[in-house]
Design a protein around this motif. Sequence first.
Motif, PDB file in Angstrom:
ATOM      1  N   SER A 205       0.802  -1.229   0.000  1.00 43.42           N
ATOM      2  CA  SER A 205       0.000   0.000   0.000  1.00 43.42           C
ATOM      3  C   SER A 205       0.834   1.278   0.000  1.00 43.42           C
ATOM      4  O   SER A 205       0.265   2.369   0.034  1.00 43.42           O
ATOM      5  CB  SER A 205      -0.931   0.008   1.225  1.00 43.42           C
ATOM      6  N   ARG A 316      -4.102   5.499  -5.463  1.00 49.68           N
ATOM      7  CA  ARG A 316      -5.205   4.973  -4.654  1.00 49.68           C
ATOM      8  C   ARG A 316      -6.492   4.899  -5.480  1.00 49.68           C
ATOM      9  O   ARG A 316      -7.258   3.937  -5.369  1.00 49.68           O
ATOM     10  CB  ARG A 316      -5.410   5.850  -3.421  1.00 49.68           C
ATOM     11  N   ASP A 325      -5.216  -4.887  -5.444  1.00 46.46           N
ATOM     12  CA  ASP A 325      -4.937  -4.928  -4.005  1.00 46.46           C
ATOM     13  C   ASP A 325      -3.460  -4.745  -3.652  1.00 46.46           C
ATOM     14  O   ASP A 325      -3.080  -4.872  -2.485  1.00 46.46           O
ATOM     15  CB  ASP A 325      -5.435  -6.248  -3.400  1.00 46.46           C
ATOM     16  N   ASP A 326      -2.614  -4.435  -4.649  1.00 45.69           N
ATOM     17  CA  ASP A 326      -1.186  -4.264  -4.364  1.00 45.69           C
ATOM     18  C   ASP A 326      -0.629  -3.169  -5.274  1.00 45.69           C
ATOM     19  O   ASP A 326      -0.617  -3.308  -6.500  1.00 45.69           O
ATOM     20  CB  ASP A 326      -0.440  -5.577  -4.602  1.00 45.69           C
TER      21      ASP A 326
END
Length: 341
Positions: A205, A316, A325-326
């Motif tokens: 993230s 984002r 998700d990565d």
Amino acid sequence: MDLLKELKKIEKEAEKELKELADLDQLEELRIKYLGKKGAIQSIFSQMGKIASDKRPVVGKEANQLKSKIENWLNEQKEVLESKAAKERFKKEKIDVTLPGAKVKAGRQHPLSLITRELEDVFIGLGYTIAEGPEVESEYYNFEALNIPEHHPARDLQDTLYIDDNYLLRTHTSPVQIRTMEAQEPPVRIIAPGRVYRSDELDASHSPIFHQAEGLVIDKGISFSDLKGTIELIIEALFGEDRDVRFRPSYFPFTEPSAEVDVSCIVCGGEGCPLCSRTGWLEIMGAGMVHPNVLEMSGYDSEYYSGYAFGVGLDRLVLLKYGIDDIRVLYENDKRFLHQF
């Protein structure tokens, strides 16, 4: 010591070996063997001092003649071998023009480029212009002009990548707003997308390199309701009409009042899931009214003009919009990943 016999022997050996040459590499080896500084002909010259003085002119003449003869043989063989090598190369490089052409695999636009273009199209439609600025910034534009004083935590080396005492890699695209305000009188309506840098470890993230888009509007009579309406329009354009928007009070040095903007979770629709940590909301951007100090430092009368600013992380947005998700996959240059978009 009969050097003339030795010369005859060298001649016969050279002639035999030259006829057996297979390629240019072997030819070069023979050249060194017979004509090099430590070659056979030079060996004859080095032994001239050991023979009678009346024989030296004869041996010297024969040695020079043999040297010239071997040079001519080598040159002739070189032409033959080069011609042979060229024919072999042409044969391998021959193209059958009747065969179908090789298919060129076209690339795709990166999702970061897609989301940037999408945002730019929305704002251009609203009358904004696209603004750009340097990625290597001075402390003044990156911090001081944005109401971030000298000892503010944001200037810590743990957060900021400094080049020297005065210059750094910009930590946000907000300096573009300051440069724009210094360069023109109101009204100002810009969006500033670009690459920014923070001293972060690379994980699922976080990335030391990421992308932001910041907007700025300065004019007479600009209010928080204008900001709210603009952000709601942006979220609707990006995520659809069924997203709820929430403003939470927050703090940013360059805006007052300030707010964090949340959107109802794109997975659960606000019911609560692992993506939104069971809250039903996803934080998406920061926003607020431009701080009077920022207006004054840029040469604007804060009693006469007001404005709003907002900043959103493009990485984002990409993760949320496309269900990634990565964050690391955005920077791996994998064509298989790009072909999904």
